[in-house]
Design a protein around this motif. Structure first.
Motif, short mmCIF file in Angstrom:
data_model
loop_
_atom_site.label_atom_id
_atom_site.label_comp_id
_atom_site.label_asym_id
_atom_site.label_seq_id
_atom_site.Cartn_x
_atom_site.Cartn_y
_atom_site.Cartn_z
N GLN A 237 0.88 -1.20 -0.04
CA GLN A 237 0.00 -0.12 0.09
C GLN A 237 0.74 1.33 -0.05
O GLN A 237 0.51 2.30 -0.68
CB GLN A 237 -1.02 -0.10 1.12
N PHE A 238 2.07 1.23 0.68
CA PHE A 238 2.79 2.13 0.80
C PHE A 238 3.39 2.75 -0.51
O PHE A 238 3.59 3.64 -1.27
CB PHE A 238 3.99 2.21 1.84
N ARG A 239 4.04 1.44 -1.21
CA ARG A 239 4.54 1.69 -2.55
C ARG A 239 3.47 1.99 -3.75
O ARG A 239 3.95 2.78 -4.27
CB ARG A 239 5.26 0.36 -2.92
N LEU A 240 2.33 1.76 -3.38
CA LEU A 240 1.26 2.15 -4.30
C LEU A 240 1.17 3.43 -4.34
O LEU A 240 0.93 4.30 -5.21
CB LEU A 240 -0.02 1.25 -4.04
N ALA A 241 1.02 4.00 -2.90
CA ALA A 241 1.01 5.50 -2.65
C ALA A 241 2.10 6.37 -3.38
O ALA A 241 1.64 7.50 -4.02
CB ALA A 241 0.85 5.93 -1.33
N SER A 264 2.69 -0.19 11.94
CA SER A 264 4.04 -0.65 12.91
C SER A 264 5.09 -0.99 11.74
O SER A 264 6.36 -0.72 11.84
CB SER A 264 3.80 -1.95 13.52
N VAL A 265 4.63 -1.27 10.54
CA VAL A 265 5.71 -1.38 9.49
C VAL A 265 6.23 -0.37 8.76
O VAL A 265 7.30 0.04 8.50
CB VAL A 265 5.31 -2.73 8.65
N VAL A 266 5.18 0.27 8.29
CA VAL A 266 5.44 1.56 7.31
C VAL A 266 5.04 2.96 7.71
O VAL A 266 5.13 3.84 6.79
CB VAL A 266 4.94 1.14 5.81
N GLY A 267 4.51 3.00 9.00
CA GLY A 267 4.12 4.13 9.57
C GLY A 267 5.27 5.37 9.49
O GLY A 267 4.87 6.41 9.07
N ARG A 268 6.36 5.00 9.86
CA ARG A 268 7.46 6.07 10.00
C ARG A 268 7.80 6.56 8.51
O ARG A 268 8.10 7.72 8.28
CB ARG A 268 8.96 5.30 10.66
N ALA A 269 7.72 5.41 7.53
CA ALA A 269 8.24 5.74 6.03
C ALA A 269 7.14 6.54 5.46
O ALA A 269 7.29 7.75 4.95
CB ALA A 269 8.11 4.71 5.34
N ALA A 271 5.15 8.60 7.13
CA ALA A 271 5.25 10.16 7.77
C ALA A 271 6.38 10.92 7.14
O ALA A 271 6.37 12.24 6.82
CB ALA A 271 5.38 10.02 9.35
N GLN A 272 7.53 9.99 6.84
CA GLN A 272 8.68 10.95 6.29
C GLN A 272 8.24 11.40 4.74
O GLN A 272 8.59 12.31 4.45
CB GLN A 272 9.67 10.00 6.09
N ALA A 273 7.52 10.43 4.20
CA ALA A 273 7.20 10.80 2.76
C ALA A 273 6.23 12.12 2.94
O ALA A 273 6.14 12.98 1.89
CB ALA A 273 6.37 9.84 2.22
N LEU A 274 5.21 12.23 3.83
CA LEU A 274 4.24 13.37 4.03
C LEU A 274 5.21 14.55 4.43
O LEU A 274 4.80 15.66 4.13
CB LEU A 274 3.25 13.05 5.15
N ASP A 275 6.05 14.38 5.15
CA ASP A 275 6.93 15.50 5.50
C ASP A 275 7.74 16.30 4.46
O ASP A 275 8.17 17.40 4.39
CB ASP A 275 8.24 15.26 6.52
N ASN A 276 7.98 15.31 3.37
CA ASN A 276 8.60 15.83 2.25
C ASN A 276 7.60 16.40 1.06
O ASN A 276 8.31 17.12 0.12
CB ASN A 276 9.42 14.73 1.62
N LEU A 277 6.48 16.51 1.42
CA LEU A 277 5.38 17.25 0.53
C LEU A 277 5.27 18.71 1.08
O LEU A 277 5.35 18.92 2.36
CB LEU A 277 4.35 16.43 0.37
N GLU A 278 4.77 19.34 0.37
CA GLU A 278 4.39 20.64 0.76
C GLU A 278 2.82 20.93 1.45
O GLU A 278 2.63 21.70 2.25
CB GLU A 278 4.07 21.76 -0.46
N THR A 279 2.25 19.83 1.33
CA THR A 279 0.93 19.80 1.71
C THR A 279 0.97 19.06 3.29
O THR A 279 1.56 18.22 3.37
CB THR A 279 -0.35 18.87 1.00
#
Length: 422
Positions: A237-241, A264-269, A271-279
């Motif tokens: 799901q993370f890779r699809l997003a 628990s597996v991809v939650g931190r990744a 969050a990091q992806a969202l931090d890299n976005l302007e939104t």
């Protein structure tokens, strides 16, 4: 009568009985245990009792008694090791001669008998399948694995080899289907974990491939098929997003990433992806009024709870196919394919094994140079020709190898298929 006289009588009586017992013992045939040993290291047999043979009366009688007693004994079987070796050699010869139906019949016969040779036959079968794959003898591979899976449809080891075969040939959506079967039949924890590890490694490999090519639509289609098959994990799901994000669908990607924040597996990744976005990740702005620009809308025919769409070939003949997002490849029945005359111009690609609602079946794949779906021209489309039951007005199934080329939506209210090439 004196005691000494009685002792003499007993002594001579004992001698007589001993001589008689010894003569009787020599005429009794050997036991089955000793005859098996004789089969392994036999000595030249004595001549049989024949009426024309001028031997002694005692020899003739002894031979006749031995022959009669032997007739009452059960037939002596070959030692187990020798019999197993004979079966194994016969199995290997049938494989080398490409007599796959006979080979699997022999395997099945030994399996029913719980023969000790079955593990050796299994190893030989797996080796043969791997050899056929390396030698690119695809027709032989498909024929052998079809014969085996027809009987042993739940064999996880053979299903994993089939998945590797489809992977090597670029049939990625079919690989997903095979892994679904393997997971279904992984009855113990060891097999289940093995299938899971192999599937995750496969998905990572395909993700890397499409990412290097920057082919985001194909990657989205790949993960969508995983989702349809029920094999989706939070990692997928993370890779699809991320694929949607790379494809310019930022709002959709943000929504999906937010749903994964607590994982628990991809939650931190995520969050990091969202931090890299302007939104801002806490309050993504999504305009629900925005809809993709669909450039074509094709009429659908509703059949039960399914929808059929019409394609045309280069002769302008209609091909009516049921939309099936769970099908990796577009398929036609053999009768429809040949009746339309498509086979005259199509190029045969070889035989393959497919998963259908009725189980694992064999089909022949053809490359069709030209097809048309609405306003879009499809070039070099693979179609699997399979014998399967359909509605009398239906020629086959429209699978993801065609639908995956588009962004599509089924408008159920208006019975339309909306397509966009983006």
């Amino acid at each position: 009568m004196t005691t000494r006289f009685l002792l003499f009588i007993v002594f001579f009586a004992g001698l007589g009985i001993g001589w008689t017992g010894n003569a009787w013992f020599q005429t009794v045939p050997s036991s089955p245990a000793s005859s098996i040993a004789d089969d392994v290291e036999s000595t030249p047999p004595r001549r049989s009792a024949d009426p024309t043979f001028e031997g002694s009366t005692s020899d003739t009688t002894q031979a006749a008694n031995t022959q009669n007693n032997a007739a009452l004994q059960p037939p002596v079987e070959l030692p187990t090791a020798l019999a197993a070796a004979s079966v194994f050699d016969a199995f290997k010869n049938l494989l080398s001669e490409r007599l796959y139906q006979d080979a699997i019949s022999l395997y099945q016969e030994q399996d029913k008998q719980n023969s000790i040779v079955v593990p050796r036959l299994k190893r030989s079968l797996l080796s043969e399948l791997e050899l056929l794959t390396k030698a690119q003898r695809y027709d032989d591979f498909s024929a052998l694995i079809d014969q085996f899976l027809t009987v042993y449809y739940d064999d996880v080891e053979v299903l994993l080899i089939l998945a590797d075969f489809n992977h090597a040939n670029g049939n990625y959506l079919e690989v997903v289907d095979v892994y679904l079967l393997a997971r279904t039949y992984a009855y113990n924890d060891q097999d289940h974990q093995k299938v899971l590890n192999r599937f995750n490694a496969f998905a990572e490999d395909i993700d890397r491939w499409y990412t290097r090519q920057e082919d985001w639509l194909s990657l989205i289609s790949f993960y969508s098929h995983i989702n349809t098959a029920g094999l989706m994990t939070s990692t997928h799901q993370f890779r699809l997003a991320i694929a949607h994000l790379q494809n310019g669908e930022k709002d959709f990607a943000v929504t999906q990433l937010n749903l994964l924040l607590g994982d628990s597996v991809v939650g931190r990744a995520a969050a990091q992806a969202l931090d890299n976005l302007e939104t801002p990740s806490s309050a993504p702005v999504i305009d629900n009024s925005l809809t993709p620009d669909y450039t074509d809308s094709i009429a659908l025919q509703q059949i039960g709870n399914q929808y059929a769409v019409t394609l045309t070939d280069n002769r302008q003949q209609n091909i009516n196919l049921l939309i099936d997002t769970g099908a990796s490849m577009t398929a036609m029945t053999s009768a429809s394919f040949h009746a339309r005359g498509i086979s005259a111009e199509a190029v045969e690609q070889g035989r393959r094994v497919f998963r259908t609602a009725g189980g694992v079946v064999m089909g022949t794949v053809y490359n069709v140079a030209e097809l048309r779906l609405g306003s879009y021209q499809l070039e070099n489309t693979q179609i699997a020709v399979i014998d399967f039951p359909t509605h009398r007005e239906i020629d086959g199934l429209l699978g993801m190898n065609i639908l995956g080329q588009f962004r599509f939506q089924i408008d159920q209210e208006n019975s339309r298929l909306k397509l966009s090439k983006q």
